[in-house]
Scaffold this active site. Structure first.
Site, PDB file in Angstrom:
ATOM      1  N   THR A 205       0.824  -1.217   0.086  1.00 29.76           N
ATOM      2  CA  THR A 205       0.164  -0.031   0.048  1.00 29.76           C
ATOM      3  C   THR A 205       0.990   1.207  -0.073  1.00 29.76           C
ATOM      4  O   THR A 205       1.862   1.273   0.550  1.00 29.76           O
ATOM      5  CB  THR A 205      -0.909   0.060   1.271  1.00 29.76           C
ATOM      6  OG1 THR A 205      -1.598  -1.022   1.373  1.00 29.76           O
ATOM      7  CG2 THR A 205      -1.832   1.428   1.389  1.00 29.76           C
ATOM      8  N   ARG A 233     -11.983  -9.906  -1.529  1.00 27.53           N
ATOM      9  CA  ARG A 233     -11.800  -9.287  -0.201  1.00 27.53           C
ATOM     10  C   ARG A 233     -11.126  -7.727  -0.668  1.00 27.53           C
ATOM     11  O   ARG A 233     -10.306  -7.643  -1.515  1.00 27.53           O
ATOM     12  CB  ARG A 233     -10.266 -10.008   0.490  1.00 27.53           C
ATOM     13  CG  ARG A 233     -10.016  -9.612   1.858  1.00 27.53           C
ATOM     14  CD  ARG A 233      -8.804  -8.328   1.641  1.00 27.53           C
ATOM     15  NE  ARG A 233      -8.347  -7.956   2.838  1.00 27.53           N
ATOM     16  CZ  ARG A 233      -7.725  -6.820   3.018  1.00 27.53           C
ATOM     17  NH1 ARG A 233      -7.115  -6.363   1.975  1.00 27.53           N
ATOM     18  NH2 ARG A 233      -7.428  -6.387   4.237  1.00 27.53           N
ATOM     19  N   GLY A 235     -10.106  -4.194   1.463  1.00 23.80           N
ATOM     20  CA  GLY A 235      -9.651  -3.807   2.791  1.00 23.80           C
ATOM     21  C   GLY A 235      -9.894  -2.411   2.761  1.00 23.80           C
ATOM     22  O   GLY A 235     -10.968  -1.702   2.375  1.00 23.80           O
ATOM     23  N   ASP A 236      -9.199  -1.737   3.722  1.00 25.77           N
ATOM     24  CA  ASP A 236      -9.438  -0.333   4.448  1.00 25.77           C
ATOM     25  C   ASP A 236      -9.211   0.815   3.321  1.00 25.77           C
ATOM     26  O   ASP A 236      -9.848   1.910   3.306  1.00 25.77           O
ATOM     27  CB  ASP A 236      -8.742   0.081   5.471  1.00 25.77           C
ATOM     28  CG  ASP A 236      -7.241  -0.074   5.218  1.00 25.77           C
ATOM     29  OD1 ASP A 236      -6.774  -1.114   4.553  1.00 25.77           O
ATOM     30  OD2 ASP A 236      -6.552   0.852   5.963  1.00 25.77           O
ATOM     31  N   THR A 256      -2.266   2.178   7.013  1.00 30.54           N
ATOM     32  CA  THR A 256      -1.712   1.042   6.367  1.00 30.54           C
ATOM     33  C   THR A 256      -1.656  -0.300   7.348  1.00 30.54           C
ATOM     34  O   THR A 256      -1.894   0.156   8.592  1.00 30.54           O
ATOM     35  CB  THR A 256      -0.146   1.415   5.853  1.00 30.54           C
ATOM     36  OG1 THR A 256       0.241  -0.047   5.120  1.00 30.54           O
ATOM     37  CG2 THR A 256       0.724   1.557   6.962  1.00 30.54           C
ATOM     38  N   GLY A 257      -1.471  -1.346   7.016  1.00 26.85           N
ATOM     39  CA  GLY A 257      -1.455  -2.491   7.794  1.00 26.85           C
ATOM     40  C   GLY A 257      -2.972  -3.297   7.482  1.00 26.85           C
ATOM     41  O   GLY A 257      -3.479  -3.161   6.472  1.00 26.85           O
ATOM     42  N   GLY A 259      -6.359  -3.966   7.263  1.00 29.50           N
ATOM     43  CA  GLY A 259      -7.338  -3.219   6.914  1.00 29.50           C
ATOM     44  C   GLY A 259      -8.765  -3.692   7.594  1.00 29.50           C
ATOM     45  O   GLY A 259      -9.419  -2.544   7.880  1.00 29.50           O
TER      46      GLY A 259
HETATM   47  C1  SD4 Z   1      -5.323  -3.630   3.259  1.00 26.79           C
HETATM   48  N1  SD4 Z   1      -4.253  -1.749   4.429  1.00 26.79           N
HETATM   49  O1  SD4 Z   1      -5.663  -3.976   2.114  1.00 26.79           O
HETATM   50  C2  SD4 Z   1      -4.130  -2.736   3.159  1.00 26.79           C
HETATM   51  C3  SD4 Z   1      -3.022  -3.283   3.396  1.00 26.79           C
HETATM   52  C4  SD4 Z   1      -1.583  -2.649   3.670  1.00 26.79           C
HETATM   53  O2  SD4 Z   1       0.818  -2.450   3.299  1.00 26.79           O
HETATM   54  O3  SD4 Z   1      -1.594  -1.750   4.063  1.00 26.79           O
HETATM   55  N2  SD4 Z   1      -0.498  -3.280   3.248  1.00 26.79           N
HETATM   56  O4  SD4 Z   1      -5.737  -3.983   4.412  1.00 26.79           O
END
Ligand code: SD4
Length: 344
Positions: A205, A233, A235-236, A256-257, A259
């Site tokens: 991300t 799927r 994410g956020d 980030t992280g 989601g």
């Molecule tokens: C997600 N937040 O799709 C994103 C993943 C991410 O570095 O941040 N990856 O959940």
């Protein structure tokens, strides 16, 4: 006698000036901010992305254009988990999510988008050319094609093909526990970043927020989500208020992280609301990270989430659950990486 409700409605809608002046609703930019323009973005891929954003910001351009151009660099990079070079889902398809938001609460996003090189630009078209905020899947792709975006071949990059072949050996859909000291895995659970041969990490991300010379804020976020994720799927990152939020009167935030854990606390919006209550960007990011940690309990050990925020006074702050999250910052005096604070 005119009642209160009627009075308010009459005041709001009767003025022709209100109807024609789009800027009526724009929140005022703060006067006297010293460190503007400024751009910040997640992870080390942010350095290159900030360069492109800076070209626009330093020439007096709009933050919205800067945050789009900035993350397009990352989307186009071949050797990156953002964009079409990314790891595929568990069925072998790269699916992308992106969102963008400007200083007037205009926002657009796409999710589960396939075979389009620049999801961020499609998100901007959704914002500017449709009455909607979000398009997903085949509908988003058809819209992109109708807007002139080329349909790219359905083919994995050599790196992604290699990683997918490796993953297929076990086909394990299970978050590995983080082990920062031993493996350097920065806690993405199933979203574990890929390690380059030179030892640096590649993330799925990029989130970017910027303030332009006029004091206006905008943000963007674009991602492949998570390598080997379940098909469909999301994410956020494409969810306005989760992976990205901008309120010109207060500040902007991206995340980030993992989601799923950002979505459940409306992460970026919550950070901006904490700033509205008077917290600094770092305090606000920490507050919402604390909320996630409280919700997750012991399981917080296994996930990474980080927020990155910019106030409308030009102050920057970030906070992550675990160490390892860094962001790139560019302003008039600096071009650097900054390690965010965390709980370990
Ligand atoms: C997600 N937040 O799709 C994103 C993943 C991410 O570095 O941040 N990856 O959940």
């Amino acid at each position: 006698m005119i009642n209160r409700r009627k009075f308010i409605m009459t005041s709001v809608f009767s003025s022709a000036a209100v109807a024609v002046n789009k800027n009526f609703f724009a929140k005022p930019a703060v006067i006297g901010v010293k460190n503007k323009p400024i751009v910040i973005s997640t992870w080390d891929t942010g350095l290159e992305a900030n360069k492109a954003a800076w070209k626009i910001l330093s020439a007096g351009g709009r933050a919205l254009d800067a945050v789009e151009s900035g993350v397009m660099v990352t989307e186009a990079s071949q050797n990156c988990c953002v964009g079409l070079g990314a790891n595929p889902d568990r069925d072998g398809f790269v699916t992308l999510d992106a969102s963008i938001m400007d200083e007037n609460f205009n926002c657009g996003s796409v999710a589960f988008l396939e075979r389009i090189k620049h999801p961020i630009s499609v998100a901007r078209r959704v914002m500017e050319k449709t009455p909607h905020v979000m398009l997903v899947g085949i509908g988003a792709q058809e819209f992109a094609v109708a807007e002139g975006f080329p349909l790219e071949p359905q083919k994995l990059s050599p790196e992604a093909q290699k990683a997918y072949n490796e993953w297929l050996k076990k086909s394990e859909y299970k978050p590995p526990p983080i082990n920062i000291e031993n493996t350097g895995n920065q806690g993405h659970g199933p979203f574990a970043p890929t390690r380059y041969d030179d030892g640096t990490w590649n993330h799925d991300t990029i989130g970017m927020v910027a303030m332009d010379a006029h004091g206006n804020l905008s943000g963007s976020c674009t991602t492949s989500g998570a390598g080997f994720k379940m098909r469909g799927r999301v994410g956020d990152s494409p969810i306005i208020g989760a992976g990205l939020y901008v309120d010109n009167e207060v500040g902007a935030c991206t995340s980030t992280g993992q989601g799923e854990d950002v979505i459940r606390v409306a992460g970026s919006h919550s950070v901006v609301e904490c700033m509205r209550q008077g917290l600094s960007p770092e305090e606000a990011c920490k507050k919402i990270i604390e909320r996630i940690v409280k919700i997750k309990g012991e399981k917080a050990k296994e996930i990474q989430v980080a927020f990155l925020a910019l106030s409308n006074t030009g102050e920057v702050g970030a906070f992550a659950i675990h160490k390892g999250f860094s962001y790139a910052l560019r302003d008039n005096g600096n071009e650097k990486m900054v390690n965010a604070k965390s709980f370990d």
